[in-house]
Design a protein around this motif. Structure first.
Motif, mmCIF file in Angstrom:
data_model
loop_
_atom_site.group_PDB
_atom_site.id
_atom_site.type_symbol
_atom_site.label_atom_id
_atom_site.label_comp_id
_atom_site.label_asym_id
_atom_site.label_seq_id
_atom_site.Cartn_x
_atom_site.Cartn_y
_atom_site.Cartn_z
ATOM 1 N N TYR A 94 0.864 -1.184 0.000
ATOM 2 C CA TYR A 94 0.000 0.000 0.000
ATOM 3 C C TYR A 94 0.894 1.224 0.000
ATOM 4 C CZ TYR A 94 -3.312 3.547 1.598
ATOM 5 O OH TYR A 94 -4.069 4.677 1.713
ATOM 6 N N ASP A 95 0.609 2.147 -0.924
ATOM 7 C CA ASP A 95 1.335 3.416 -1.002
ATOM 8 C C ASP A 95 0.470 4.479 -0.340
ATOM 9 O OD1 ASP A 95 2.346 5.943 -1.767
ATOM 10 O OD2 ASP A 95 3.198 5.112 -3.610
ATOM 11 N N ASP A 97 0.954 7.635 0.157
ATOM 12 C CA ASP A 97 0.934 8.925 -0.552
ATOM 13 C C ASP A 97 -0.075 8.915 -1.700
ATOM 14 O OD1 ASP A 97 2.898 9.944 1.127
ATOM 15 O OD2 ASP A 97 4.542 9.368 -0.223
ATOM 16 N N GLU A 100 -2.925 3.896 -2.918
ATOM 17 C CA GLU A 100 -3.128 2.805 -3.875
ATOM 18 C C GLU A 100 -2.451 1.539 -3.380
ATOM 19 O OE1 GLU A 100 -3.138 5.325 -8.081
ATOM 20 O OE2 GLU A 100 -1.416 4.053 -7.609
ATOM 21 N N GLU A 101 -3.043 0.395 -3.756
ATOM 22 C CA GLU A 101 -2.426 -0.900 -3.494
ATOM 23 C C GLU A 101 -1.893 -1.451 -4.814
ATOM 24 O OE1 GLU A 101 -4.663 -2.808 0.378
ATOM 25 O OE2 GLU A 101 -5.024 -3.696 -1.581
ATOM 26 N N GLU A 102 -0.807 -2.201 -4.716
ATOM 27 C CA GLU A 102 -0.198 -2.830 -5.887
ATOM 28 C C GLU A 102 0.424 -4.130 -5.437
ATOM 29 O OE1 GLU A 102 0.012 -3.411 -9.409
ATOM 30 O OE2 GLU A 102 -0.074 -1.234 -9.295
ATOM 31 N N VAL A 125 12.487 -0.999 -5.432
ATOM 32 C CA VAL A 125 11.336 -1.512 -4.682
ATOM 33 C C VAL A 125 11.643 -2.912 -4.156
ATOM 34 C CG1 VAL A 125 8.904 -2.212 -4.809
ATOM 35 C CG2 VAL A 125 9.648 -0.090 -5.914
ATOM 36 N N ARG A 137 6.684 -0.945 7.291
ATOM 37 C CA ARG A 137 6.806 0.195 6.378
ATOM 38 C C ARG A 137 8.236 0.176 5.856
ATOM 39 N NH1 ARG A 137 2.430 3.875 7.364
ATOM 40 N NH2 ARG A 137 3.318 5.548 6.111
ATOM 41 N N THR A 139 11.141 1.928 3.110
ATOM 42 C CA THR A 139 11.458 3.141 2.363
ATOM 43 C C THR A 139 12.134 2.749 1.061
ATOM 44 O OG1 THR A 139 11.724 4.382 4.411
ATOM 45 C CG2 THR A 139 12.672 5.351 2.425
ATOM 46 N N TYR A 148 10.233 7.262 -0.982
ATOM 47 C CA TYR A 148 8.832 7.146 -0.578
ATOM 48 C C TYR A 148 8.652 5.852 0.209
ATOM 49 C CZ TYR A 148 8.470 4.114 -4.711
ATOM 50 O OH TYR A 148 8.655 3.121 -5.645
ATOM 51 N N GLU A 149 7.523 5.757 0.904
ATOM 52 C CA GLU A 149 7.261 4.592 1.742
ATOM 53 C C GLU A 149 6.165 3.712 1.157
ATOM 54 O OE1 GLU A 149 6.462 5.765 5.786
ATOM 55 O OE2 GLU A 149 8.614 5.819 6.224
ATOM 56 N N LEU A 150 6.298 2.415 1.435
ATOM 57 C CA LEU A 150 5.267 1.437 1.110
ATOM 58 C C LEU A 150 4.995 0.624 2.367
ATOM 59 C CD1 LEU A 150 6.626 0.033 -2.296
ATOM 60 C CD2 LEU A 150 4.759 1.666 -1.977
#
Length: 160
Positions: A94-95, A97, A100-102, A125, A137, A139, A148-150
């Motif tokens: 999940y992002d 920012d 969205e999920e991927e 990634v 989480r 980075t 950015y974080e996921l």
């Protein structure tokens, strides 16, 4: 010491199969196209000949690169552990920012294909996700980009 390329057994087998195709069938097809183009006469203004020679050059470079990776392959043992992210897992993230999920399948370097959401374990990634657990989480630090974080939502085994 040569660089090692981590691959699953499936990825290794696919790389060997592709190499045989490039060295055999494709190489012969290109040689036939070059011969056909030569038969048309003046090579200085023969676009068909130039295109075939360029394709031949690209094919030989791909053969060389793939052969090097196969010779320096490190086969990753199949792992059924979904407690943390490994090569061979599908990871739902999940992002926050983008809200969205991927899902990404983590693969070795030769198996990655962004169009199929298969990312290499050494990609920004993939590298950030390796070893992460559900709820972590991570980075992501893309080269030349902003970090950015996921959030890891789910880890499953990739389909074979």
């Amino acid at each position: 010491m040569a660089e090692k390329f981590q691959m699953t057994q499936k990825g290794y087998d696919e790389a060997v199969k592709l190499l045989k195709y490039l060295q055999g069938t494709k190489r012969k097809e290109i040689v036939a196209r070059i011969a056909e183009a030569r038969s048309h006469g003046d090579l200085s203004e023969n676009a068909e000949y130039d295109a075939a020679r360029t394709e031949q050059s690209n094919n030989e470079m791909e053969i060389e690169e793939l052969d090097y990776k196969i010779k320096n392959a490190e086969i990753i043992a199949e792992n059924n552990d979904t407690s943390k992210v490994n090569i061979g897992n599908v990871v739902k993230v999940y992002d926050p920012d983008l809200e969205e999920e991927e899902s990404y399948e983590i693969t070795g370097t030769t198996e990655s294909n962004i169009l199929e959401n298969k990312i290499s374990n050494v990609s920004p990634v993939g590298a950030a996700l390796i070893g992460a657990k559900v709820g972590d989480r991570v980075t992501v630090r893309p080269e030349g980009g902003e970090a950015y974080e996921l959030v890891v939502k789910e880890i499953t085994l990739a389909k074979k």
